[in-house]
Design a protein around this motif. Sequence first.
Motif, PDB file in Angstrom:
ATOM      1  N   GLY A   1      -1.773   1.217   2.051  1.00 31.84           N
ATOM      2  CA  GLY A   1      -0.891   0.397   3.137  1.00 31.84           C
ATOM      3  C   GLY A   1      -0.192  -0.580   2.439  1.00 31.84           C
ATOM      4  N   ASP A   2       0.538  -1.425   3.223  1.00 30.95           N
ATOM      5  CA  ASP A   2       1.526  -2.384   2.853  1.00 30.95           C
ATOM      6  C   ASP A   2       1.141  -3.650   3.039  1.00 30.95           C
ATOM      7  OD1 ASP A   2       3.614  -4.375   2.205  1.00 30.95           O
ATOM      8  OD2 ASP A   2       5.210  -2.820   2.871  1.00 30.95           O
TER       9      ASP A   2
ATOM     10  N   ASP B   1       9.465  -1.202  -3.345  1.00 33.39           N
ATOM     11  CA  ASP B   1       9.217  -0.147  -4.284  1.00 33.39           C
ATOM     12  C   ASP B   1       7.913   0.315  -4.453  1.00 33.39           C
ATOM     13  OD1 ASP B   1       9.126  -2.698  -5.637  1.00 33.39           O
ATOM     14  OD2 ASP B   1       8.774  -1.512  -7.459  1.00 33.39           O
ATOM     15  N   GLN B   2       7.012  -0.409  -4.539  1.00 29.84           N
ATOM     16  CA  GLN B   2       5.487  -0.171  -4.509  1.00 29.84           C
ATOM     17  C   GLN B   2       5.142   0.627  -3.175  1.00 29.84           C
ATOM     18  OE1 GLN B   2       3.039  -3.610  -4.981  1.00 29.84           O
ATOM     19  NE2 GLN B   2       3.769  -4.035  -6.972  1.00 29.84           N
ATOM     20  N   LYS B   3       5.693   0.379  -2.124  1.00 32.12           N
ATOM     21  CA  LYS B   3       5.412   1.080  -0.682  1.00 32.12           C
ATOM     22  C   LYS B   3       6.010   2.494  -0.960  1.00 32.12           C
ATOM     23  CE  LYS B   3       6.404   1.058   4.184  1.00 32.12           C
ATOM     24  NZ  LYS B   3       6.727   2.358   4.398  1.00 32.12           N
ATOM     25  N   ILE B   4       7.308   2.785  -1.236  1.00 26.56           N
ATOM     26  CA  ILE B   4       7.603   4.155  -1.480  1.00 26.56           C
ATOM     27  C   ILE B   4       6.791   4.820  -2.727  1.00 26.56           C
ATOM     28  CG2 ILE B   4       9.465   5.217  -2.548  1.00 26.56           C
ATOM     29  CD1 ILE B   4      11.527   3.174  -1.278  1.00 26.56           C
ATOM     30  N   PHE B   5       6.641   4.190  -3.551  1.00 21.67           N
ATOM     31  CA  PHE B   5       5.924   4.813  -4.675  1.00 21.67           C
ATOM     32  C   PHE B   5       4.462   5.186  -4.409  1.00 21.67           C
ATOM     33  CE2 PHE B   5       3.871   4.938  -9.296  1.00 21.67           C
ATOM     34  CZ  PHE B   5       4.502   6.095  -9.474  1.00 21.67           C
ATOM     35  N   GLY B   6       3.749   4.179  -3.699  1.00 23.61           N
ATOM     36  CA  GLY B   6       2.230   4.397  -3.299  1.00 23.61           C
ATOM     37  C   GLY B   6       2.127   5.721  -2.394  1.00 23.61           C
ATOM     38  N   GLU B   7       3.212   5.797  -1.340  1.00 21.48           N
ATOM     39  CA  GLU B   7       3.176   6.872  -0.735  1.00 21.48           C
ATOM     40  C   GLU B   7       3.394   8.183  -1.497  1.00 21.48           C
ATOM     41  OE1 GLU B   7       4.762   4.419   3.302  1.00 21.48           O
ATOM     42  OE2 GLU B   7       6.390   5.715   2.068  1.00 21.48           O
ATOM     43  N   ARG B   8       4.375   8.219  -2.223  1.00 18.99           N
ATOM     44  CA  ARG B   8       4.495   9.454  -3.147  1.00 18.99           C
ATOM     45  C   ARG B   8       3.404   9.760  -3.951  1.00 18.99           C
ATOM     46  NH1 ARG B   8       9.517  11.262  -4.047  1.00 18.99           N
ATOM     47  NH2 ARG B   8       8.479  13.061  -4.381  1.00 18.99           N
TER      48      ARG B   8
ATOM     49  N   ALA C   1     -10.902   2.187  -9.212  1.00 17.83           N
ATOM     50  CA  ALA C   1     -10.225   1.103  -9.095  1.00 17.83           C
ATOM     51  C   ALA C   1      -9.554   0.801  -7.725  1.00 17.83           C
ATOM     52  CB  ALA C   1      -9.239   0.936 -10.298  1.00 17.83           C
ATOM     53  N   VAL C   2      -9.091  -0.449  -7.671  1.00 14.58           N
ATOM     54  CA  VAL C   2      -8.200  -0.681  -6.609  1.00 14.58           C
ATOM     55  C   VAL C   2      -7.056  -1.614  -7.303  1.00 14.58           C
ATOM     56  CG1 VAL C   2      -7.765  -2.137  -4.506  1.00 14.58           C
ATOM     57  CG2 VAL C   2     -10.043  -0.937  -4.826  1.00 14.58           C
ATOM     58  N   CYS C   3      -5.785  -1.357  -6.858  1.00 11.51           N
ATOM     59  CA  CYS C   3      -4.730  -1.731  -7.661  1.00 11.51           C
ATOM     60  C   CYS C   3      -3.491  -2.023  -6.713  1.00 11.51           C
ATOM     61  CB  CYS C   3      -4.471  -1.113  -9.152  1.00 11.51           C
ATOM     62  SG  CYS C   3      -3.710   0.268  -8.858  1.00 11.51           S
ATOM     63  N   ALA C   4      -2.451  -3.112  -7.312  1.00 10.95           N
ATOM     64  CA  ALA C   4      -1.172  -3.013  -6.373  1.00 10.95           C
ATOM     65  C   ALA C   4      -0.168  -1.719  -7.043  1.00 10.95           C
ATOM     66  CB  ALA C   4      -0.555  -4.379  -6.740  1.00 10.95           C
ATOM     67  N   GLY C   5       0.708  -1.185  -6.204  1.00  9.79           N
ATOM     68  CA  GLY C   5       1.274   0.128  -6.766  1.00  9.79           C
ATOM     69  C   GLY C   5       2.352  -0.360  -7.725  1.00  9.79           C
ATOM     70  N   GLY C   6       2.287  -1.324  -8.726  1.00 13.04           N
ATOM     71  CA  GLY C   6       2.986  -1.271  -9.795  1.00 13.04           C
ATOM     72  C   GLY C   6       2.648  -0.847 -10.927  1.00 13.04           C
ATOM     73  N   ILE C   7       2.994  -1.237 -12.192  1.00 11.27           N
ATOM     74  CA  ILE C   7       2.605  -0.712 -13.339  1.00 11.27           C
ATOM     75  C   ILE C   7       0.909  -0.535 -13.607  1.00 11.27           C
ATOM     76  CG2 ILE C   7       2.121  -2.890 -14.689  1.00 11.27           C
ATOM     77  CD1 ILE C   7       4.184   0.113 -16.108  1.00 11.27           C
ATOM     78  N   SER C   8       0.157  -1.116 -12.858  1.00 11.06           N
ATOM     79  CA  SER C   8      -1.214  -0.843 -12.705  1.00 11.06           C
ATOM     80  C   SER C   8      -1.544   0.444 -12.711  1.00 11.06           C
ATOM     81  CB  SER C   8      -1.972  -2.081 -11.820  1.00 11.06           C
ATOM     82  OG  SER C   8      -1.976  -3.042 -12.427  1.00 11.06           O
TER      83      SER C   8
ATOM     84  N   PHE D   1      -8.172   5.658  -8.569  1.00 12.40           N
ATOM     85  CA  PHE D   1      -7.790   4.733  -8.003  1.00 12.40           C
ATOM     86  C   PHE D   1      -7.295   4.771  -6.460  1.00 12.40           C
ATOM     87  CE2 PHE D   1      -4.318   6.066  -9.990  1.00 12.40           C
ATOM     88  CZ  PHE D   1      -3.075   5.848  -9.263  1.00 12.40           C
ATOM     89  N   THR D   2      -7.277   3.749  -5.412  1.00 11.06           N
ATOM     90  CA  THR D   2      -6.576   3.760  -4.389  1.00 11.06           C
ATOM     91  C   THR D   2      -5.702   2.505  -4.516  1.00 11.06           C
ATOM     92  OG1 THR D   2      -6.760   3.277  -2.113  1.00 11.06           O
ATOM     93  CG2 THR D   2      -8.291   2.150  -3.577  1.00 11.06           C
ATOM     94  N   CYS D   3      -4.522   2.515  -4.149  1.00 15.27           N
ATOM     95  CA  CYS D   3      -3.399   1.467  -4.291  1.00 15.27           C
ATOM     96  C   CYS D   3      -2.852   0.895  -3.154  1.00 15.27           C
ATOM     97  CB  CYS D   3      -2.232   1.978  -5.381  1.00 15.27           C
ATOM     98  SG  CYS D   3      -1.182   3.126  -4.607  1.00 15.27           S
ATOM     99  N   PHE D   4      -2.306  -0.246  -3.120  1.00 11.40           N
ATOM    100  CA  PHE D   4      -1.588  -0.909  -2.105  1.00 11.40           C
ATOM    101  C   PHE D   4      -0.171  -1.435  -2.180  1.00 11.40           C
ATOM    102  CE2 PHE D   4      -3.858  -4.282  -3.759  1.00 11.40           C
ATOM    103  CZ  PHE D   4      -2.903  -5.363  -3.743  1.00 11.40           C
ATOM    104  N   ALA D   5       0.703  -1.749  -1.447  1.00 13.17           N
ATOM    105  CA  ALA D   5       1.844  -2.275  -1.836  1.00 13.17           C
ATOM    106  C   ALA D   5       2.106  -3.697  -1.425  1.00 13.17           C
ATOM    107  CB  ALA D   5       3.040  -1.606  -1.148  1.00 13.17           C
ATOM    108  N   PHE D   6       3.162  -4.499  -1.980  1.00 10.46           N
ATOM    109  CA  PHE D   6       3.552  -5.772  -1.606  1.00 10.46           C
ATOM    110  C   PHE D   6       5.036  -5.777  -1.854  1.00 10.46           C
ATOM    111  CE2 PHE D   6       1.461  -6.944  -5.263  1.00 10.46           C
ATOM    112  CZ  PHE D   6       2.687  -7.245  -6.231  1.00 10.46           C
ATOM    113  N   SER D   7       5.651  -4.603  -2.062  1.00 13.01           N
ATOM    114  CA  SER D   7       7.296  -4.788  -2.329  1.00 13.01           C
ATOM    115  C   SER D   7       7.645  -3.215  -1.861  1.00 13.01           C
ATOM    116  CB  SER D   7       7.528  -4.917  -3.702  1.00 13.01           C
ATOM    117  OG  SER D   7       7.126  -4.161  -4.471  1.00 13.01           O
TER     118      SER D   7
END
Length: 340
Positions: free
Chosen positions: A284-285, A266-273, A240-247, A258-264
Amino acid sequence: MIGFRIDANEKVATGHMFRCISIAKKLAALGEECIFFTCETSDAVAVTHAGFRLIRLPLSWNDWDENVDLLKGECARRGVRTLVVDSYYATENFFKSLSDTVAVFYLDDICEKAYPVHSVLHYSEWDGDDVIEKLYAGTGTRVYSGMKYVPLREGFGREGAHDEYDVLVTTGGSDAYHISLLLARKFMGEEWRDKRICMVLGKMNNDADEISRIAAEHRNMTVLRNISNMDEIISESHFAVCAGGISVYEMMAGGTPFTCFAFSDDQKIFGERLSEHGHCTYAGDARDDANAVVENVSNNLRALFSMSDAERQVLIDKNKNTADGNGAERIAELIIGINR
């Protein structure tokens, strides 16, 4: 009575609303009455369909200082003793104003500032981290943290065959950075032509018509909208590909790498972690460069497809052990303790 203060629109991800609905359902199952307050929501039917009353506040969704007096009056009139707040737009003044009316349970994703609330929960935290504890040290606020509290909707965590789709793409309610459209175009390339692609589009996705047109030319691409069985789609997808939120947590509980990306932020910080801890790859963002995100997604998917069955199972087990799908019930029990 337990209240929820949420909004959902093109700026506020619908994940905030759905996780609150998940918590409210668990509260209702435990005998508590719940009510929702909103200034703007694109999907009010989701709240009412779940069996909860939704009160619209005739004010600006992004000015929480403006709406606090009206909200206080509504809480007092309806007997709300505990208010669950889930928004990045809530202010210190908002919380201070409410403190003499209700006990506030705040879902804090960013952890940048300690607010005057009764209780705070930050679930995007690994064992051994103490960000939220340090932030609220000495304030008297009750602090809860850890991924055991991830409030997923019912159904997530079921085991599926993962053989219907090769790649699932889900980018949130609105997809302001057009990641779904860019990926749909990318998947038209020869490399991806034999992959079964499932594009799940949110209600506010303005690229839906163009993506559907692309899918009509791609025999292996399926477009789904307004679905209520996301748990089943995840369990039917290989990757899957998803944004870094609840998904992210839905993929983890559903056993879909999955692989994830950010658009906020908190999603950036969480995706990196998440990437640092080996739970996924981070692409990436989207706010910086959406095209670069799509290229990174492509590279990350290639890496996923190259994994052996044994490597994939290790990753699935790691993710499932982190997010087990029972967080909403744990949160509901915390809130009941406060409310009583």
